[in-house]
Write a protein that holds these residues in place. Structure first.
Motif, PDB file in Angstrom:
ATOM      1  N   GLN A 207      -9.525   1.911  -4.328  1.00 57.14           N
ATOM      2  CA  GLN A 207      -9.153   0.386  -4.297  1.00 57.14           C
ATOM      3  C   GLN A 207      -8.518  -0.055  -5.579  1.00 57.14           C
ATOM      4  O   GLN A 207      -7.705  -0.593  -5.368  1.00 57.14           O
ATOM      5  CB  GLN A 207     -10.526  -0.291  -4.096  1.00 57.14           C
ATOM      6  CG  GLN A 207     -10.527  -1.470  -3.632  1.00 57.14           C
ATOM      7  CD  GLN A 207      -9.592  -1.796  -2.284  1.00 57.14           C
ATOM      8  OE1 GLN A 207      -9.784  -0.766  -1.271  1.00 57.14           O
ATOM      9  NE2 GLN A 207      -8.379  -2.532  -2.246  1.00 57.14           N
ATOM     10  N   LYS A 208      -8.938   0.492  -6.793  1.00 62.67           N
ATOM     11  CA  LYS A 208      -8.276   0.088  -7.817  1.00 62.67           C
ATOM     12  C   LYS A 208      -6.903   0.422  -7.764  1.00 62.67           C
ATOM     13  O   LYS A 208      -5.879  -0.180  -8.076  1.00 62.67           O
ATOM     14  CB  LYS A 208      -8.835   0.522  -9.171  1.00 62.67           C
ATOM     15  CG  LYS A 208     -10.261   0.145  -9.326  1.00 62.67           C
ATOM     16  CD  LYS A 208     -10.779   0.694 -10.822  1.00 62.67           C
ATOM     17  CE  LYS A 208     -12.148  -0.165 -11.038  1.00 62.67           C
ATOM     18  NZ  LYS A 208     -12.782   0.489 -12.389  1.00 62.67           N
TER      19      LYS A 208
ATOM     20  N   GLY B 121     -15.423  -4.284  -1.358  1.00 65.90           N
ATOM     21  CA  GLY B 121     -14.217  -4.434  -1.099  1.00 65.90           C
ATOM     22  C   GLY B 121     -13.162  -3.298  -0.937  1.00 65.90           C
ATOM     23  O   GLY B 121     -11.927  -3.411  -0.733  1.00 65.90           O
TER      24      GLY B 121
ATOM     25  N   ASP C 240     -11.059  -0.464   0.857  1.00 64.58           N
ATOM     26  CA  ASP C 240     -10.155  -0.578   2.300  1.00 64.58           C
ATOM     27  C   ASP C 240     -11.127   0.199   3.223  1.00 64.58           C
ATOM     28  O   ASP C 240     -11.763   1.238   2.967  1.00 64.58           O
ATOM     29  CB  ASP C 240      -8.873   0.219   2.125  1.00 64.58           C
ATOM     30  CG  ASP C 240      -8.010   0.043   3.126  1.00 64.58           C
ATOM     31  OD1 ASP C 240      -8.551   0.452   4.363  1.00 64.58           O
ATOM     32  OD2 ASP C 240      -6.897  -0.061   2.803  1.00 64.58           O
TER      33      ASP C 240
ATOM     34  N   ALA D 107      -5.181   1.265  -4.996  1.00 69.20           N
ATOM     35  CA  ALA D 107      -4.414   0.693  -3.787  1.00 69.20           C
ATOM     36  C   ALA D 107      -4.212  -0.977  -4.471  1.00 69.20           C
ATOM     37  O   ALA D 107      -2.985  -1.425  -4.049  1.00 69.20           O
ATOM     38  CB  ALA D 107      -5.511   0.627  -2.524  1.00 69.20           C
ATOM     39  N   THR D 108      -5.059  -1.521  -5.356  1.00 69.62           N
ATOM     40  CA  THR D 108      -4.707  -2.955  -5.728  1.00 69.62           C
ATOM     41  C   THR D 108      -3.530  -2.872  -6.769  1.00 69.62           C
ATOM     42  O   THR D 108      -2.687  -3.873  -6.530  1.00 69.62           O
ATOM     43  CB  THR D 108      -5.794  -3.509  -6.257  1.00 69.62           C
ATOM     44  OG1 THR D 108      -7.054  -3.693  -5.309  1.00 69.62           O
ATOM     45  CG2 THR D 108      -5.576  -4.886  -6.745  1.00 69.62           C
ATOM     46  N   ALA D 109      -3.604  -1.883  -7.488  1.00 68.05           N
ATOM     47  CA  ALA D 109      -2.238  -1.644  -8.591  1.00 68.05           C
ATOM     48  C   ALA D 109      -1.082  -1.410  -8.063  1.00 68.05           C
ATOM     49  O   ALA D 109       0.215  -1.761  -8.416  1.00 68.05           O
ATOM     50  CB  ALA D 109      -3.007  -0.883  -9.667  1.00 68.05           C
ATOM     51  N   THR D 110      -1.097  -0.547  -6.967  1.00 69.62           N
ATOM     52  CA  THR D 110       0.095   0.063  -6.134  1.00 69.62           C
ATOM     53  C   THR D 110       0.114  -0.461  -4.698  1.00 69.62           C
ATOM     54  O   THR D 110       0.498  -1.395  -4.453  1.00 69.62           O
ATOM     55  CB  THR D 110       0.343   1.483  -6.416  1.00 69.62           C
ATOM     56  OG1 THR D 110      -0.980   2.162  -5.799  1.00 69.62           O
ATOM     57  CG2 THR D 110       0.430   1.913  -7.721  1.00 69.62           C
ATOM     58  N   ASP D 111      -0.302   0.429  -3.760  1.00 73.90           N
ATOM     59  CA  ASP D 111      -0.453   0.253  -2.512  1.00 73.90           C
ATOM     60  C   ASP D 111      -1.319   1.441  -1.695  1.00 73.90           C
ATOM     61  O   ASP D 111      -1.546   2.084  -2.364  1.00 73.90           O
ATOM     62  CB  ASP D 111       0.885   0.163  -1.740  1.00 73.90           C
ATOM     63  CG  ASP D 111       1.746   1.538  -2.031  1.00 73.90           C
ATOM     64  OD1 ASP D 111       1.250   2.519  -1.490  1.00 73.90           O
ATOM     65  OD2 ASP D 111       2.518   1.486  -2.766  1.00 73.90           O
ATOM     66  N   PRO D 112      -1.748   1.121  -0.679  1.00 73.09           N
ATOM     67  CA  PRO D 112      -2.850   1.918   0.211  1.00 73.09           C
ATOM     68  C   PRO D 112      -2.347   3.276   0.205  1.00 73.09           C
ATOM     69  O   PRO D 112      -2.997   4.079   0.160  1.00 73.09           O
ATOM     70  CB  PRO D 112      -3.099   1.097   1.326  1.00 73.09           C
ATOM     71  CG  PRO D 112      -2.882  -0.453   1.162  1.00 73.09           C
ATOM     72  CD  PRO D 112      -1.713  -0.368   0.086  1.00 73.09           C
TER      73      PRO D 112
END
Length: 382
Positions: free
Chosen positions: A333-334, A299, A301, A336-341
């Motif tokens: 990825q962690k 998963g 990006d 990005a999921t918590a904030t943004d890419p």
């Protein structure tokens, strides 16, 4: 499910036969979980004897206990090797076993892999390890075979590629020494510690514990350890299979069956030196690199994976000294999921060594379409 033929109850079995019988039950149905009573009904043996055999297999890393209430066990990556072996599955009573018998055990043909391709393996921390192909088989199975054949393994590759994860997935009875320039002999063999009453007692380290319990000792970052310190391990790896603890009145510790040593090496880390003495003792050496396709499957990006691939290509050409590995991509990825890419990409730039950041920032800009800089604190929030 294949059920072994039940022997006549009360018939005396040879040394290790019951453990191998129990291992066969587990290995024949690796997805099943059994209680001692379940296996006792299948084999015609007492549940107490079966319970002892299961405990012995688990302690030696040849099976896995899945629960305590109710008590349940199942096969792991090493169970099939025990089931197919003709040697005792766990340490027998102390006897003066001649060396020729030991050599015969080494010649036992390697069993077929029991881990289905693509089947994740649970590590001690509960995280899943996804086996990769090694010599046409699952890597965890190959390492289990190397242990059964007493061939020390050295995994080498950049930090974050999954060397430790593979070792933890392959061996459930692991003891670890984390190596660095400050590692001492005491970190391996043990040392005297002071008791509350002021007296001193010798506490054995992971090396003698692994030897006595027939467990696996993993020396992580072995090439960062001073050679004079690491040499304390060598007598346990050669034909002697014993060590002398000088600090404890010359105590002699002999290795029990199942004892095994493996190591990790990060070639690009400053101060890491693979000496001839170390290399010669690890006959099976495996390069470990990041599986970027796995990162996509997990998963991550695809843009981040594209950045990693680009930088890995540049690294192979000597244009840059660093490239993101699987560890950095999972962290990406962690975040990005918590904030943004974009935040995760900026953090990725800051993760790179300072000399490599301009190139990393350039690749990130090309892939993400935005010029980013490492994360920095701004003005006070009002």
């Amino acid at each position: 499910m294949t059920t072994p033929t039940a022997p006549v109850t009360g018939t005396r079995m040879g040394n290790g036969e019951l453990r191998r019988m129990v291992a066969r039950v587990l290995a024949d149905s690796p997805d099943m979980q059994y209680s001692p009573r379940d296996i006792a009904k299948m084999t015609g043996r007492s549940s107490g004897a079966i319970g002892n055999a299961l405990k012995t297999l688990t302690t030696a890393g040849n099976a896995e206990q899945t629960s305590t209430k109710p008590l349940r066990y199942r096969a792991n990556a090493a169970t099939a090797a025990v089931a197919a072996s003709t040697a005792p599955a766990a340490p027998p009573a102390a006897t003066a076993t001649p060396r020729p018998a030991k050599r015969a055990r080494k010649a036992t043909p390697a069993p077929a892999a029991s881990t289905a391709p693509g089947t994740p393996v649970t590590r001690p921390n509960g995280q899943l390890y996804h086996p990769r192909t090694l010599a046409g088989r699952a890597d965890v199975e190959v390492l289990a075979t190397m242990r059964a054949s007493e061939v020390p393994v050295l995994l080498y590759g950049p930090p974050g590629t999954g060397k430790t994860s593979l070792i933890e997935a392959a061996f459930g009875d692991l003891l670890t020494v984390q190596g660095d320039g400050d590692t001492t002999v005491a970190d391996f063999v043990g040392e005297y510690t002071q008791n509350p009453d002021g007296t001193f007692a010798f506490v054995h380290g992971p090396l003698p514990r692994a030897m006595r319990e027939g467990r696996v000792l993993f020396v992580d970052d072995a090439t960062l350890i001073p050679p004079t310190v690491l040499s304390c391990v060598y007598p346990a790896m050669d034909g002697r299979r014993e060590i002398v603890i000088k600090a404890h009145a010359g105590e002699v510790v002999k290795a029990e069956p199942g004892f095994y040593i493996c190591a990790g090496h990060n070639p690009g880390v400053h101060g890491a030196i693979l000496s001839d003495a170390l290399a010669s003792r690890f006959a099976f050496q495996v390069q470990v690199s990041s599986d970027y396709e796995l990162a996509v499957q997990l998963g991550v990006d695809t843009k981040a994976v594209k950045v990693a691939r680009n930088l890995a290509t540049r690294h192979s050409k000597g244009e840059i000294g660093w490239a993101p590995q699987l560890r950095e991509l999972l962290a990406f990825q962690k975040i990005a999921t918590a904030t943004d890419p974009a935040t995760a990409a900026a953090n990725l730039i800051g993760t790179a060594p300072e000399d490599d950041r301009p190139i990393v920032a350039e690749v990130v800009k090309t892939v993400f379409g935005t010029a980013l800089t490492p994360l920095t604190l701004g003005a006070r929030v009002r």
